[in-house]
Enzyme design. Structure first.
Site, PDB file in Angstrom:
ATOM      1  N   HIS A 173       0.808  -1.281  -0.037  1.00 49.76           N
ATOM      2  CA  HIS A 173       0.018   0.089  -0.335  1.00 49.76           C
ATOM      3  C   HIS A 173       1.272   1.590  -0.107  1.00 49.76           C
ATOM      4  O   HIS A 173       2.397   1.229   0.325  1.00 49.76           O
ATOM      5  CB  HIS A 173      -0.640   0.071   1.513  1.00 49.76           C
ATOM      6  CG  HIS A 173      -1.518   1.383   1.686  1.00 49.76           C
ATOM      7  ND1 HIS A 173      -1.058   2.262   1.619  1.00 49.76           N
ATOM      8  CD2 HIS A 173      -3.490   0.527   1.358  1.00 49.76           C
ATOM      9  CE1 HIS A 173      -2.827   2.525   1.817  1.00 49.76           C
ATOM     10  NE2 HIS A 173      -3.573   3.008   1.382  1.00 49.76           N
ATOM     11  N   LYS A 220      -9.748  -0.029  10.553  1.00 53.69           N
ATOM     12  CA  LYS A 220     -10.240  -1.875  10.176  1.00 53.69           C
ATOM     13  C   LYS A 220      -9.610  -2.799  11.312  1.00 53.69           C
ATOM     14  O   LYS A 220     -10.471  -3.900  10.851  1.00 53.69           O
ATOM     15  CB  LYS A 220      -8.729  -1.930   9.062  1.00 53.69           C
ATOM     16  CG  LYS A 220      -8.285  -0.315   8.780  1.00 53.69           C
ATOM     17  CD  LYS A 220      -7.291  -1.425   7.366  1.00 53.69           C
ATOM     18  CE  LYS A 220      -6.925  -0.403   7.060  1.00 53.69           C
ATOM     19  NZ  LYS A 220      -7.849   0.294   5.481  1.00 53.69           N
ATOM     20  N   ASP A 243       3.729  -4.259   8.137  1.00 60.10           N
ATOM     21  CA  ASP A 243       2.270  -3.277   7.850  1.00 60.10           C
ATOM     22  C   ASP A 243       1.278  -4.268   7.985  1.00 60.10           C
ATOM     23  O   ASP A 243       1.228  -5.335   7.434  1.00 60.10           O
ATOM     24  CB  ASP A 243       2.054  -2.465   6.299  1.00 60.10           C
ATOM     25  CG  ASP A 243       0.954  -1.963   6.077  1.00 60.10           C
ATOM     26  OD1 ASP A 243       0.454  -1.729   6.806  1.00 60.10           O
ATOM     27  OD2 ASP A 243       0.397  -1.121   5.133  1.00 60.10           O
ATOM     28  N   CYS A 283      -4.615   2.437  -3.243  1.00 60.34           N
ATOM     29  CA  CYS A 283      -4.207   2.937  -3.130  1.00 60.34           C
ATOM     30  C   CYS A 283      -2.726   2.215  -3.553  1.00 60.34           C
ATOM     31  O   CYS A 283      -1.293   2.104  -2.418  1.00 60.34           O
ATOM     32  CB  CYS A 283      -2.998   3.610  -1.390  1.00 60.34           C
ATOM     33  SG  CYS A 283      -4.833   4.307  -0.850  1.00 60.34           S
ATOM     34  N   GLN A 321      -4.000  -5.020   7.768  1.00 69.63           N
ATOM     35  CA  GLN A 321      -4.814  -6.392   7.030  1.00 69.63           C
ATOM     36  C   GLN A 321      -4.618  -7.668   7.759  1.00 69.63           C
ATOM     37  O   GLN A 321      -5.802  -8.657   7.155  1.00 69.63           O
ATOM     38  CB  GLN A 321      -4.826  -5.754   5.911  1.00 69.63           C
ATOM     39  CG  GLN A 321      -5.312  -4.963   4.557  1.00 69.63           C
ATOM     40  CD  GLN A 321      -6.604  -4.555   4.614  1.00 69.63           C
ATOM     41  OE1 GLN A 321      -7.543  -5.303   5.198  1.00 69.63           O
ATOM     42  NE2 GLN A 321      -6.786  -3.306   4.056  1.00 69.63           N
TER      43      GLN A 321
END
Ligand code: PLP
Length: 415
Positions: free
Chosen positions: A129, A232, A206, A372, A209
């Site tokens: 991303h 999220k 990261d 993104c 998710q």
């Protein structure tokens, strides 16, 4: 607790409303942001209604209560990811968390382990991303270091064949996503982390998710930094988390400076408080921390393993139903191995935006565009896709609505 997504939906007030003239809301955009259960909304409202005061400062009861709530939220996050409380830093988002690390490294002076100079490398991947790409591009530009990257295979997996030429004794940082927001790919961390550590590099994960969707233990992953966003993971907007190993946080220079992050100040200089305060300048996002703690409480009650199992089952079912539609291509792995519930697709002859708009008219919320991740889209040979992303409140009924919606779109657009 037995897992019942229909009962779970009742905890989320937004599912009481309808969309586009009375249609049932089919929310398949949790990869962008999740919906919020009532307990999260209540926690944020209650903070303002009952406890609002600036944390760590006032000598009065409200300040004490606010501080207890804020620091209690830190305890909740720490327990949730298997960390120590002083290793948990609150930011406004995952984007800010990653920038904190990149800017902190950019502020390092010679002698500091994070000091970067020409000749050093920063390793990323083609599936990042922009939030985990551009901060590293900018750090490379500021320090003269070189950015290099793992490529992505046509199936949407990381190509690890070049690992030995990418991660070398020049490498200072390896920054990568745990689960791709576009492809759903879950990356094999073990080999990458082992290689990075063998050359003395740190690994920044990261986990935007992955933290909301599966059980995460930072120690088991053996990474060095981890970032995720509250919004999220059923939490409010305006709060993110950075986790870092204690000894690394001690050496990392601060990013934002100002009130609350200092140990002592004179007119000509200042010294820093220990982490996490060193990285939390100013009055922090207190109500949002209260909301995030409530979100974590909710996720824990449902059970992260139950949530993961549910999403895997839904993903499997959706992929199988989608395979019956002619002219539809999944952009990303089609096997369920190391794959989560972000499903990007294209349909021959229908622009992703048109498909998104058609589905929206049926009450179905999906995301369309480049998500993104421009370089990844280019690598996968698409300009944009339509993405369905799944979470604990999605049901088989949602999947059937999506598949029927795509089939109807094909008829409508004459495909
Ligand atoms: C993989 C990944 N990383 C980073 C981000 C950025 O998160 P935020 O916008 O909450 O900072 C996102 C958001 O979509 C994401 O999916």
């Amino acid at each position: 607790m037995s897992f019942d997504p229909v009962a779970i939906r009742r905890d989320f007030p937004i599912f009481d409303r309808t969309i586009r003239d009375g249609k049932r809301l089919v929310y398949l955009d949790s990869g962008a942001t999740s919906q919020k259960p009532q307990v999260v909304i209540d926690a944020e409202v209650d903070f303002y209604r009952l406890h609002n005061a600036a944390v760590h400062r006032g000598a009065h009861q409200l300040a004490e209560e606010a501080t207890d709530i804020y620091e209690g939220a830190r305890d909740s996050v720490a327990a949730f990811i298997g960390a120590s409380r002083d290793e948990v830093i609150f930011t406004k988002s995952a984007t800010e968390s990653i920038n904190l690390v990149a800017y902190g490294m950019g502020n390092a002076q010679p002698g500091n382990r994070f000091f970067l100079q020409p000749g050093d490398t920063i390793v990323v991947t083609e599936m990042e991303h922009h939030a985990n790409l551009i901060p590293w591009q900018q750090l490379a530009a500021r320090t003269g270091a070189t950015l290099v990257w793992f490529e992505v295979t046509p199936e949407g997996r990381l190509d690890l064949s070049a690992i030995d030429s990418l991660i070398t004794d020049k490498t200072k940082v390896v920054a990568l996503t745990h689960q791709s927001n576009v492809l759903g790919t879950i990356n094999p961390l073990e080999e990458i982390v082992k290689k990075a550590h063998s050359v003395g590099a740190v690994v920044v994960l990261d986990a935007c998710q992955s933290v909301p969707h599966m059980s995460i233990d930072v120690d088991a992953l053996k990474i060095d930094f981890l970032a995720f966003s509250g919004h999220k993971a059923l939490g409010p907007t305006g709060i993110g988390v950075l986790w870092g190993r204690a000894e690394l946080l001690e050496e990392l220079p601060p990013f934002l400076t100002g009130g609350s992050m200092i140990e002592s100040v004179t007119m000509s200089g200042a010294t820093w408080a220990p982490a996490p305060r060193k990285f939390e300048a100013g009055v922090p996002n207190m109500a949002q921390a209260a909301g995030l703690a409530a979100a974590i409480g909710y996720l824990n009650t449902v059970g992260m393993d139950n949530i993961h199992r549910h999403e895997i089952a839904l993903t499997k079912s959706l992929m199988s139903q989608l395979s019956s539609l002619p002219g539809l291509t999944i952009v990303g792995p089609t096997s369920m191995e190391n794959r989560g519930g972000s499903i990007s697709l294209t349909v021959d002859g229908i622009h992703p935006h048109d498909l998104g708009q058609f589905l929206d008219n049926n009450g179905i919320a999906v995301r369309t565009g480049h998500h993104c991740a421009w370089p990844l889209n280019k690598k996968m040979g698409v300009q944009s896709t339509t993405r369905a992303s799944l979470y604990l409140y999605n049901t088989e009924e949602d999947l059937q609505a999506l598949v029927a919606g795509i089939a109807d779109a094909q008829k409508y657009f004459g495909r």
